[in-house]
Design a protein around this motif. Structure first.
Motif, PDB file in Angstrom:
ATOM      1  N   CYS A   1      73.919  48.536-103.809  1.00  0.00           N
ATOM      2  CA  CYS A   1      74.079  49.908-104.296  1.00  0.00           C
ATOM      3  C   CYS A   1      75.284  50.547-103.615  1.00  0.00           C
ATOM      4  O   CYS A   1      75.446  50.462-102.396  1.00  0.00           O
ATOM      5  CB  CYS A   1      72.809  50.703-103.991  1.00  0.00           C
ATOM      6  SG  CYS A   1      72.879  52.444-104.456  1.00  0.00           S
TER       7      CYS A   1
ATOM      8  N   ASP B   1      75.919  53.804-103.848  1.00  0.00           N
ATOM      9  CA  ASP B   1      75.574  55.205-103.630  1.00  0.00           C
ATOM     10  C   ASP B   1      76.275  56.164-104.578  1.00  0.00           C
ATOM     11  O   ASP B   1      76.525  57.312-104.226  1.00  0.00           O
ATOM     12  CB  ASP B   1      75.865  55.609-102.173  1.00  0.00           C
ATOM     13  CG  ASP B   1      75.351  54.619-101.159  1.00  0.00           C
ATOM     14  OD1 ASP B   1      74.307  54.000-101.429  1.00  0.00           O
ATOM     15  OD2 ASP B   1      75.979  54.457-100.103  1.00  0.00           O
TER      16      ASP B   1
ATOM     17  N   MET C   1      73.739  55.544 -96.944  1.00  0.00           N
ATOM     18  CA  MET C   1      72.686  55.912 -97.869  1.00  0.00           C
ATOM     19  C   MET C   1      72.692  54.952 -99.059  1.00  0.00           C
ATOM     20  O   MET C   1      73.718  54.446 -99.460  1.00  0.00           O
ATOM     21  CB  MET C   1      72.902  57.341 -98.370  1.00  0.00           C
ATOM     22  CG  MET C   1      71.804  57.812 -99.288  1.00  0.00           C
ATOM     23  SD  MET C   1      72.075  59.453 -99.974  1.00  0.00           S
ATOM     24  CE  MET C   1      73.228  59.091-101.276  1.00  0.00           C
ATOM     25  N   THR C   2      71.544  54.752 -99.616  1.00  0.00           N
ATOM     26  CA  THR C   2      71.381  53.991-100.854  1.00  0.00           C
ATOM     27  C   THR C   2      70.347  54.719-101.702  1.00  0.00           C
ATOM     28  O   THR C   2      69.694  55.637-101.232  1.00  0.00           O
ATOM     29  CB  THR C   2      70.933  52.537-100.555  1.00  0.00           C
ATOM     30  OG1 THR C   2      70.908  51.808-101.768  1.00  0.00           O
ATOM     31  CG2 THR C   2      69.558  52.499 -99.916  1.00  0.00           C
ATOM     32  N   TYR C   3      70.216  54.312-102.921  1.00  0.00           N
ATOM     33  CA  TYR C   3      69.176  54.862-103.778  1.00  0.00           C
ATOM     34  C   TYR C   3      68.017  53.874-103.821  1.00  0.00           C
ATOM     35  O   TYR C   3      68.200  52.672-103.625  1.00  0.00           O
ATOM     36  CB  TYR C   3      69.723  55.150-105.179  1.00  0.00           C
ATOM     37  CG  TYR C   3      70.533  56.414-105.184  1.00  0.00           C
ATOM     38  CD1 TYR C   3      69.962  57.621-105.552  1.00  0.00           C
ATOM     39  CD2 TYR C   3      71.855  56.414-104.765  1.00  0.00           C
ATOM     40  CE1 TYR C   3      70.685  58.800-105.506  1.00  0.00           C
ATOM     41  CE2 TYR C   3      72.588  57.581-104.715  1.00  0.00           C
ATOM     42  CZ  TYR C   3      71.997  58.769-105.093  1.00  0.00           C
ATOM     43  OH  TYR C   3      72.706  59.932-105.039  1.00  0.00           O
TER      44      TYR C   3
ATOM     45  N   PRO D   1      67.568  59.267-103.415  1.00  0.00           N
ATOM     46  CA  PRO D   1      68.288  58.738-102.256  1.00  0.00           C
ATOM     47  C   PRO D   1      67.283  58.266-101.206  1.00  0.00           C
ATOM     48  O   PRO D   1      66.176  58.818-101.108  1.00  0.00           O
ATOM     49  CB  PRO D   1      69.079  59.938-101.735  1.00  0.00           C
ATOM     50  CG  PRO D   1      69.025  60.966-102.795  1.00  0.00           C
ATOM     51  CD  PRO D   1      67.822  60.688-103.627  1.00  0.00           C
TER      52      PRO D   1
END
Length: 114
Positions: A40, A42, A1-3, A57
């Motif tokens: 990122c 996370d 996941m990343t933002y 997210p």
């Protein structure tokens, strides 16, 4: 996941997020910021700093991954920003507006940490 940074940032560009980012993964366009998804970590510290809720997210992206693609593309083209600047003077008139990407998005780079 990343933002990712979404539509809400366009023409508002508050930049509170850049000062709390521990890895300097924000990049500045003329009228919005983006997050480099490969940089990122996370951690999520930027998300609550955004007064217009533009940071989410990537799991909350549109089904076609529109915002992840935009963040990925422009993080490669725009300069890094780590220092908060003054947001646009007219930001208040755009804070509650929707559909800003189609109306106002600019591909031009910002100045970064100049």
């Amino acid at each position: 996941m990343t933002y990712i940074v979404k539509d809400e940032c366009i023409k508002c560009k508050f930049m509170d997020c850049v000062e709390v980012c521990p890895v300097d993964c924000f990049y500045e366009g003329e009228n919005m910021l983006v997050i480099h998804p490969d940089e990122c970590i996370d951690c999520g510290v930027c998300e609550p700093e955004c007064p217009v809720d533009a940071i989410v997210p990537d799991t909350e992206d549109e089904p076609d991954g529109k915002w992840l693609a935009i963040n990925s593309k422009y993080a490669e083209l725009w300069p890094v920003i780590t220092l908060k600047k003054e947001p646009p003077a007219d930001r208040e008139q755009f804070e509650d507006e929707t559909g800003k990407f189609e109306k106002y998005f600019s591909e031009k780079a910002g100045t970064g940490d100049e």
